[in-house]
Write an enzyme that holds these catalytic residues in place. Structure first.
Site, PDB file in Angstrom:
ATOM      1  N   ARG A 190      -8.401   0.871  -4.678  1.00  0.00           N
ATOM      2  CA  ARG A 190      -8.283   0.023  -3.500  1.00  0.00           C
ATOM      3  C   ARG A 190      -8.151  -1.428  -3.954  1.00  0.00           C
ATOM      4  O   ARG A 190      -8.827  -1.862  -4.899  1.00  0.00           O
ATOM      5  CB  ARG A 190      -9.520   0.150  -2.604  1.00  0.00           C
ATOM      6  CG  ARG A 190      -9.545   1.410  -1.770  1.00  0.00           C
ATOM      7  CD  ARG A 190      -8.486   1.401  -0.663  1.00  0.00           C
ATOM      8  NE  ARG A 190      -8.474   2.604   0.143  1.00  0.00           N
ATOM      9  CZ  ARG A 190      -7.697   3.673  -0.088  1.00  0.00           C
ATOM     10  NH1 ARG A 190      -6.867   3.687  -1.108  1.00  0.00           N
ATOM     11  NH2 ARG A 190      -7.739   4.710   0.730  1.00  0.00           N
TER      12      ARG A 190
ATOM     13  N   GLU B 166      -2.881  -5.211   2.356  1.00  0.00           N
ATOM     14  CA  GLU B 166      -1.618  -4.448   2.461  1.00  0.00           C
ATOM     15  C   GLU B 166      -1.081  -4.519   3.896  1.00  0.00           C
ATOM     16  O   GLU B 166      -1.872  -4.534   4.839  1.00  0.00           O
ATOM     17  CB  GLU B 166      -1.875  -2.987   2.059  1.00  0.00           C
ATOM     18  CG  GLU B 166      -2.282  -2.895   0.601  1.00  0.00           C
ATOM     19  CD  GLU B 166      -2.579  -1.474   0.138  1.00  0.00           C
ATOM     20  OE1 GLU B 166      -2.408  -0.536   0.938  1.00  0.00           O
ATOM     21  OE2 GLU B 166      -2.972  -1.322  -1.025  1.00  0.00           O
TER      22      GLU B 166
ATOM     23  N   HIS C 248       1.777   0.912  -2.785  1.00  0.00           N
ATOM     24  CA  HIS C 248       0.784   1.952  -2.471  1.00  0.00           C
ATOM     25  C   HIS C 248       1.469   3.319  -2.299  1.00  0.00           C
ATOM     26  O   HIS C 248       1.422   3.924  -1.211  1.00  0.00           O
ATOM     27  CB  HIS C 248      -0.009   1.578  -1.210  1.00  0.00           C
ATOM     28  CG  HIS C 248      -1.333   2.308  -1.109  1.00  0.00           C
ATOM     29  ND1 HIS C 248      -2.434   1.776  -0.480  1.00  0.00           N
ATOM     30  CD2 HIS C 248      -1.718   3.525  -1.550  1.00  0.00           C
ATOM     31  CE1 HIS C 248      -3.444   2.642  -0.528  1.00  0.00           C
ATOM     32  NE2 HIS C 248      -3.018   3.717  -1.172  1.00  0.00           N
TER      33      HIS C 248
HETATM   34  C1  DGY Z   1      -5.753   7.788  -0.433  1.00  0.00           C
HETATM   35  O1  DGY Z   1      -5.630   8.979  -0.178  1.00  0.00           O
HETATM   36  O2  DGY Z   1      -6.809   7.185  -0.235  1.00  0.00           O
HETATM   37  C2  DGY Z   1      -4.590   7.093  -1.007  1.00  0.00           C
HETATM   38  O3  DGY Z   1      -4.812   5.757  -1.218  1.00  0.00           O
HETATM   39  C3  DGY Z   1      -3.368   7.329  -0.168  1.00  0.00           C
HETATM   40  O4  DGY Z   1      -3.413   6.602   0.988  1.00  0.00           O
END
Ligand code: DGY
Length: 324
Positions: free
Chosen positions: A234, A263, A281
């Protein structure tokens, strides 16, 4: 658990098309533009038993649905859902682990090689006709050869990345809160100790308060001038202004990022930096993997609505499965 009979599921904001199709076939979905309780009247809110979401779900949003039983999050990372609050109100939260592990690990290796060996830039060079006009693409100053990788977060995805790197002949070390008893990689009690010991730091921890800005200027300086940072967990885990400064001043060598603090807005300063390799992402973003995630979202709702335990409850909500 006393459950109602309706199959009414709320979808606030955008959702994967397969989730939408299956909900339309198997449930009574209600779609609203965003997670704003003001978009529904009290009666409609009282009818909602489940949610399927890929957006932030706050405590106050949860509180607006008195008969809510389950929130199915599209994604393994569920930091955007207030799961602790949901658990305190006996609302189940599920996520989508396992089905995306290999895809995310594969993409991480791709991002790593792109960052070190400049493959996107080399392809752009060829496409621009510069190979024919100017000669060979310049040799890259960075390589994976001889590096030691430090994995920050050795969960399912971190371990899948480590196994791949082992096949590349790379030595692995890691930092997690608790030492794992099932791996032989050297463990570091602190992130600082790990960053000091390695020259490739791969960040794959979940987002949330415990990891907020964990990769800060001190960690980057410990990684050092030959150091490379890869981030696929993240954006909130990285102190972005500190990273930008470290890259600008060549206090670390390069960074490859798939996730950002705000984002879809990647900072212009990062976009402008030649030693940053950036992806929007996409780590889990293949049709097959996103379909598997979509199915898990809907299968969790189906299990719950049929009176069975949720398939993949998040840790905060595991106890809510008892007796189901
Ligand atoms: C998640 O599954 O958390 C990934 O970041 C995809 O969004």
């Amino acid at each position: 658990m006393n459950r109602g009979n309706s199959r009414t599921v709320l979808v606030p904001g955008r959702i994967n098309p397969r989730v939408r199709e299956r909900l339309e076939r198997e449930f009574e979905p209600v779609f609203i533009d965003k997670a704003d309780p003001g978009l529904m009247d009290e009666g409609a809110r009282a009818g909602i038993r489940g949610m399927a979401t890929a957006t932030a779900i706050s405590a106050s949003f949860i509180d607006a649905f008195p008969n809510l039983e389950i929130i199915a999050n599209f994604g393994v990372g569920y930091d955007a859902v207030d799961a602790a609050h949901a658990a305190s109100k006996a609302v189940m939260v599920t996520n989508t682990p396992d089905v995306l592990t290999d895809e995310v690990a594969d993409t991480t290796i791709g991002l790593l090689l792109n960052t070190l060996r400049e493959l996107p830039k080399a392809e752009a060079y060829l496409r621009a006709g510069r190979w024919a006009a100017e000669g060979a693409y310049p040799l890259t100053s960075l390589t994976l050869r001889g590096r030691t990788a430090g994995i920050f977060g050795l969960g399912r995805i971190g371990l899948a990345i480590a196994r791949r790197l082992e096949a590349f002949g790379i030595e692995i070390q890691y930092h997690t809160r608790n030492k794992r008893s099932d791996v032989d990689y050297p463990w570091h009690e602190t992130l600082l100790s790990l960053a000091t010991a390695v020259d490739l730091l791969i960040v794959v921890v979940p987002g949330g308060a415990a990891t907020d800005n964990a990769v800060n200027a001190e960690i980057l300086d410990a990684l050092g001038t030959d150091g490379v940072l890869i981030s696929v967990g993240r954006g909130s885990t990285i102190d972005e202004p500190a990273l930008i400064e470290a890259l600008e001043q060549n206090r670390i060598a390069a960074a490859g990022l798939d996730v950002f603090a705000n984002e879809p807005n990647a900072p212009k300063a990062l976009i402008d930096l030649p030693n940053a390799c950036l992806l929007p992402h996409v780590a889990s973003a293949s049709v097959s993997t996103r379909n598997a995630m979509a199915d898990l979202v809907v299968d969790n709702l189906a299990a719950w609505f049929d009176g069975r335990p949720a398939i993949t409850p998040v840790p905060e909500c595991k106890d809510l499965n008892k007796g189901n």
